[in-house]
Write an enzyme that holds these catalytic residues in place. Structure first.
Site, PDB file in Angstrom:
ATOM      1  N   LEU A  83      -3.032  -1.925  -2.192  1.00 12.50           N
ATOM      2  CA  LEU A  83      -2.951  -2.831  -3.326  1.00 12.50           C
ATOM      3  C   LEU A  83      -3.044  -4.232  -2.747  1.00 12.50           C
ATOM      4  O   LEU A  83      -2.119  -4.698  -2.080  1.00 12.50           O
ATOM      5  CB  LEU A  83      -1.636  -2.634  -4.084  1.00 12.50           C
ATOM      6  CG  LEU A  83      -1.419  -3.497  -5.321  1.00 12.50           C
ATOM      7  CD1 LEU A  83      -2.409  -3.123  -6.421  1.00 12.50           C
ATOM      8  CD2 LEU A  83       0.014  -3.365  -5.838  1.00 12.50           C
TER       9      LEU A  83
ATOM     10  N   CYS B 103       0.839  -1.192   0.000  1.00  8.94           N
ATOM     11  CA  CYS B 103       0.000   0.000   0.000  1.00  8.94           C
ATOM     12  C   CYS B 103       0.873   1.241   0.000  1.00  8.94           C
ATOM     13  O   CYS B 103       2.099   1.161   0.008  1.00  8.94           O
ATOM     14  CB  CYS B 103      -0.934   0.023   1.214  1.00  8.94           C
ATOM     15  SG  CYS B 103      -0.140   0.446   2.770  1.00  8.94           S
TER      16      CYS B 103
ATOM     17  N   ILE C 253      -2.736  -7.958  -2.233  1.00 14.05           N
ATOM     18  CA  ILE C 253      -1.886  -9.030  -2.760  1.00 14.05           C
ATOM     19  C   ILE C 253      -2.098 -10.324  -1.976  1.00 14.05           C
ATOM     20  O   ILE C 253      -2.183 -11.405  -2.543  1.00 14.05           O
ATOM     21  CB  ILE C 253      -0.392  -8.632  -2.698  1.00 14.05           C
ATOM     22  CG1 ILE C 253      -0.138  -7.346  -3.498  1.00 14.05           C
ATOM     23  CG2 ILE C 253       0.491  -9.767  -3.195  1.00 14.05           C
ATOM     24  CD1 ILE C 253      -0.345  -7.463  -4.978  1.00 14.05           C
TER      25      ILE C 253
END
EC number: 6.3.5.4
Length: 640
Positions: A51, A2, A53
């Site tokens: 983000l 992030c 993952i």
């Protein structure tokens, strides 16, 4: 993964800064487009862009956790990936702790409660971390040992603000009373080195937490930094006949690192050039992903592409291969965007092809592996051979060596032996300051007349050299590059340019267990048999395809010298110099003269010109607000 942004206030008025945090967060939406938000108490406010993952449905940030009797004691945001999070979780569960997510973030915050600041010594990964202890009213900051992930900070009367990207802090400048004066010392360092060295940034009041460091901050207090990672390079001679044991340890460590770096709940691909580093990573990654995608880039100009070799490697390991060819027009058009994403300029022409190959990769995957760090860890730069070639000069008394240096300066350029005498007359501390050596001091004064000799590269390198006196000559050069070139250029572009496309880049060579093995390699097994990275090449003999095993490293070569002299970029460069409002920094007339000399073939000024041009574009965006970087997502701030 992030982008983090937060603030610890001096006056327990965090609520009044929530709007400023929310306004600045979109500046780095590219770092985490999947989720965004903010949390605050009376003193601290944390924001994030995620983000996703690992543990896609959970592991939201800021992450709250507390032990029994202290619910939600800690708040944490972190940028990066912890590859040994499964093992850490098991270890901490055995110690009696409970977990509520399946992600790699919670073991950090639980580990912080258990080990305190020493939690960083247990982490195997890349990270920028911020943890607010609501009981102790203390902020803890940390970066991974190599500096793969960035962390900026600034302190004013309002408090301390920290972020993964500097542009977020710049966006908050007015609300926190932050000055935006440029740091002339940092400018000179940039021109000297082609990057801004840590802990500096080009803005006086914004600094970077250094790689391998932690810091603590209390409301209204200073940022107190402490280093936890100090390379030692404790190389010992390898007994004759036992070299293969070392090569096997290298192969085993790298294979384990790649396996850990493949941990993700999304698709992982790999960058692939024509050299051994990326090929080794891709080959090992293929063992864990039968459908591995590899990516490379190149140029139409002959001699400036590794596309064919990379394609041959991909075919040899059975990977599907995707290629992006970059034209000069695309190259020039992308430069303002790249400078915006970088926060501070990095005058490395390979940034542009990396930008395009990352853009292409993001169409297919969310994570890629790459080979950064192999040269610094295993002795991969040709210049690392220099101590061996200059060894005879070490036996000459210092006064005589200085006389040889004076003699070399009297010799015309191009005379055989001039360079050898010049380099041999200097100590390592005087002659070597990393791979980026665009200007000497006299050349620098030509374009920035106010340059001060006491601000040159030695101000940056002297403290690092002081720490390496016990090391062999090659290790001293590696040690210097770890703290200068690698974290100032290599890892900045690896992080910023890939995250520009919301693509997470992982670097298995820069793993603490791989480093543990590489650090102990004696210099005669790094630079040996007429090649570099000898031990790594031997370790990879049974892994990588034979055609790349001893091939010279090129990476993503760029025809910058030809383009600046030709029609491809000469006109673009001339326009940039004329339009730039940097007269207080550069002698623009001298820069234009350099450009004309380069075009006429009088001298190759390509690296020096690119250093100045990169700064001018950056200045046009962040200072003059004259250049629109052309960011497509226009619902967040572009000008600061």
């Amino acid at each position: 993964m992030c982008g983090l942004l937060g603030m610890v206030t001096s006056h327990s008025d965090a609520a009044s800064f929530v709007d400023a945090i929310n306004k600045a967060l979109p500046c780095m939406r590219h770092r985490g487009p999947d989720e965004a938000g903010a949390w605050h108490d009376d003193t601290a406010v944390f924001g994030f862009n995620r983000l996703s993952i690992i543990d896609l449905e959970h592991s939201h940030q800021p992450l709250r956790w507390g032990p029994e009797g202290q619910p939600h004691r800690y708040a944490m945001t972190f940028n990066g990936e912890i590859y040994n999070y499964i093992e850490l979780r098991e270890q901490l569960e055995e110690a009696g702790y409970s977990f509520y997510t399946e992600g790699d973030g919670e073991p950090i915050i639980v580990g912080f409660h258990h080990w305190g600041a020493d939690v960083v010594r247990h982490l195997r990964g890349m990270f920028g971390i911020a943890i607010w202890d609501t009981y102790e009213r203390t902020l803890f900051l940390a970066r991974d040992q190599f500096g793969i992930k960035p962390l900026y900070y600034a302190t004013t009367g309002a408090g301390t603000v920290f972020a993964s990207e500097k542009k977020c802090i710049l966006e908050m400048a007015q609300s926190i009373g932050l000055g935006l004066e440029l740091d002339r010392r940092a400018i000179e360092h940039y021109v000297d080195l082609q990057y801004v060295p840590e802990p500096e940034s080009l803005h006086e009041e914004i600094r970077r937490l250094e790689s391998g460091c932690t810091a603590t901050v209390t409301p209204g207090g200073e940022v107190k930094q402490e280093r936890y990672f100090r390379p030692q390079f404790p190389a010992q001679p390898v007994p004759k006949g036992t070299e293969q044991e070392l090569f096997d340890r290298i192969a085993k460590a790298l294979e384990d690192s790649v396996e850990k770096h493949m941990r993700a709940d999304v698709t992982v691909g790999s960058f692939l050039s024509g050299g051994i580093d990326s090929t080794a990573i891709a080959t090992l990654a293929k063992r864990h992903n039968d459908n591995l995608l590899t990516f490379t880039t190149g140029f139409e100009r002959e001699g400036y592409s590794e596309v064919d070799v990379a394609a041959e490697s991909a075919a040899a390991i059975g990977a599907e291969h995707i290629v992006k060819i970059v034209s000069p027009e695309e190259y020039a058009e992308a430069i303002p965007k790249i400078m915006w994403y970088l926060d501070d300029p990095v005058a490395d022409p390979s940034l542009v092809p990396l930008y395009f190959v990352a853009q292409e990769a993001r169409k297919h995957v969310k994570v890629v592996l790459s080979g950064e760090g192999a040269d610094e860890l295993f002795g991969g730069y040709t210049i690392y051979k220099e101590p061996l070639s200059l060894a005879p000069f070490e036996k000459i008394p210092a006064p005589l060596r200085r006389s040889l240096g004076k003699l070399s300066k009297m010799m015309p350029e191009g005379v055989k032996g001039k360079s050898l005498l010049d380099r041999g007359s200097m100590t390592m501390e005087e002659r070597y300051y990393g791979n980026a050596r665009s200007f000497n001091f006299e050349q620098m004064q030509r374009v920035i007349p106010w340059a001060k000799r006491e601000w040159d590269h030695r101000e940056v390198t002297a403290p690092i050299y002081e720490q390496s006196r016990h090391m062999d000559p090659v290790a001293r050069m590696q040690h210097l590059d770890l703290f200068t070139w690698m974290r100032g250029d290599i890892l900045v572009k690896a992080d910023k340019i890939n995250m520009a496309h919301s693509l997470e880049l992982r670097v298995p060579f820069l793993d603490k267990e791989v480093f543990r093995v590489a650090e102990a390699i004696p210099y005669d097994l790094k630079i040996s048999h007429g090649t570099t990275k000898y031990a790594l090449r031997k370790a990879m003999e049974q892994i990588v395809p034979p055609h790349v095993l001893h091939r010279k490293k090129l990476g993503f070569p760029v025809p910058m010298r030809n383009w600046l002299a030709g029609d491809e970029l000469f006109g673009w460069a001339q326009d940039q110099i004329n339009a730039s409002n940097t007269e207080e920094i550069f002698d623009k007339k001298a820069v234009l003269e350099m450009l004309k000399e380069h075009r006429a073939g009088v001298s190759d000024h390509s690296r020096r010109l690119w250093t100045v041009l990169s700064f001018m574009v950056w200045h046009g965006i962040f200072v003059e607000h004259r250049i629109d970087p052309g960011i497509e997502d226009r619902d967040y701030p572009v000008y600061l």
